[in-house]
Write an enzyme that holds these catalytic residues in place. Sequence first.
Site, mmCIF file in Angstrom:
data_model
loop_
_atom_site.group_PDB
_atom_site.id
_atom_site.type_symbol
_atom_site.label_atom_id
_atom_site.label_comp_id
_atom_site.label_asym_id
_atom_site.label_seq_id
_atom_site.Cartn_x
_atom_site.Cartn_y
_atom_site.Cartn_z
ATOM 1 N N GLY A 181 52.562 113.428 49.510
ATOM 2 C CA GLY A 181 52.538 114.665 48.732
ATOM 3 C C GLY A 181 51.189 115.344 48.721
ATOM 4 C CB ALA A 182 48.280 114.976 50.829
ATOM 5 C CG ASN A 183 52.558 119.689 49.936
ATOM 6 O OD1 ASN A 183 52.946 118.549 49.684
ATOM 7 N ND2 ASN A 183 52.990 120.749 49.266
ATOM 8 N N GLY A 204 48.125 120.428 44.961
ATOM 9 C CA GLY A 204 47.845 119.724 43.711
ATOM 10 C C GLY A 204 46.978 118.496 43.839
ATOM 11 N N GLY A 232 47.454 115.594 45.257
ATOM 12 C CA GLY A 232 47.364 114.989 46.578
ATOM 13 C C GLY A 232 46.388 115.699 47.483
ATOM 14 C CB SER A 254 53.127 110.474 34.232
ATOM 15 O OG SER A 254 53.160 111.381 33.147
ATOM 16 C CE1 TYR A 266 57.482 112.973 36.504
ATOM 17 C CE2 TYR A 266 56.712 113.078 34.236
ATOM 18 C CZ TYR A 266 56.442 113.057 35.599
ATOM 19 O OH TYR A 266 55.149 113.115 36.042
#
Length: 292
Positions: free
Chosen positions: A21-23, A25, A27, A137, A163
């Site tokens: 998820g490094a695209n 935020g 990441g 979280s 979540y």
Amino acid sequence: MSGWSTSDIPDQTGRRVVITGANSGLGAETAKALAAAGAEVVLAVRTTAKAEPVAAEIGPKASVRRLDLADLASVRDFAEGFDGADVLINNAGVMAVPLARTADGFEMQIGTNHLGHFALTALLLPKITDRVVTLSSEVHQIGNLDLDDLNWEKRKYGRWRAYGDSKLANLMFGKELAARLGSSGSTVQSLVAHPGYAATELQGRSGNWTDRFAKLANRLPIAQSAAGGALPTLYAATSPDASSGGFYGPTEFFGMHGAPGPSRYHKRADDTVKRERLWTLSESLTSTTFGV
């Protein structure tokens, strides 16, 4: 902000880090900081086009590979072409989305946030030399896993409870992995981090009134930038003071923002019987096994 910062990241020259998820935020900020410290970073993302601008900003130390955690076939494809790294950062996730199913029929949040990362870690662990960092979280506090209905097939769906369950599962997985690695004599460490409250693209996708609240909260002093929210991950991934099994997050304003350090967590995460049951169930659902 005082305390540990990116200037405290040890030299990462010669090290390789995979970040899911490094695209955008957290990441993306994690990848940028690690590359600035000398690491080679692999941006493992569902939509590669969205990660290309981040890779271009970082430069030759960054590469992009496709990984859809909501599809175990994609996880296996990624793992088959994986040639090793020092650190795996399980960062990607979805938050409080309407009821949906992954390609394998899992509830979207437990499937993406926990089961996808569980399978990925199982498949990559033999080629990880130093650390696995899993993102949880503070919302794990409201989680209370129902292992007889992990995928919300019998209960009335609650997006925030789902979540919270997925984030509790992340924490329990990270701690159980640490215990198993330690017992096996492995030198690989498993650590867990949380970003506090960071203003990222993760908020605002619930499809109800909470989206408006999130957009307002992102403008308030309780929120920190994505770069600030990435600090606990960076600490867990690089600091010699971070310990396997530890849970790290911001240390100011009730864990919402500030420099990273040890973080409080719900005692449910220390329920070893439930952790082992979750582990066994996760192996069964994902058809993966660990060597620890």
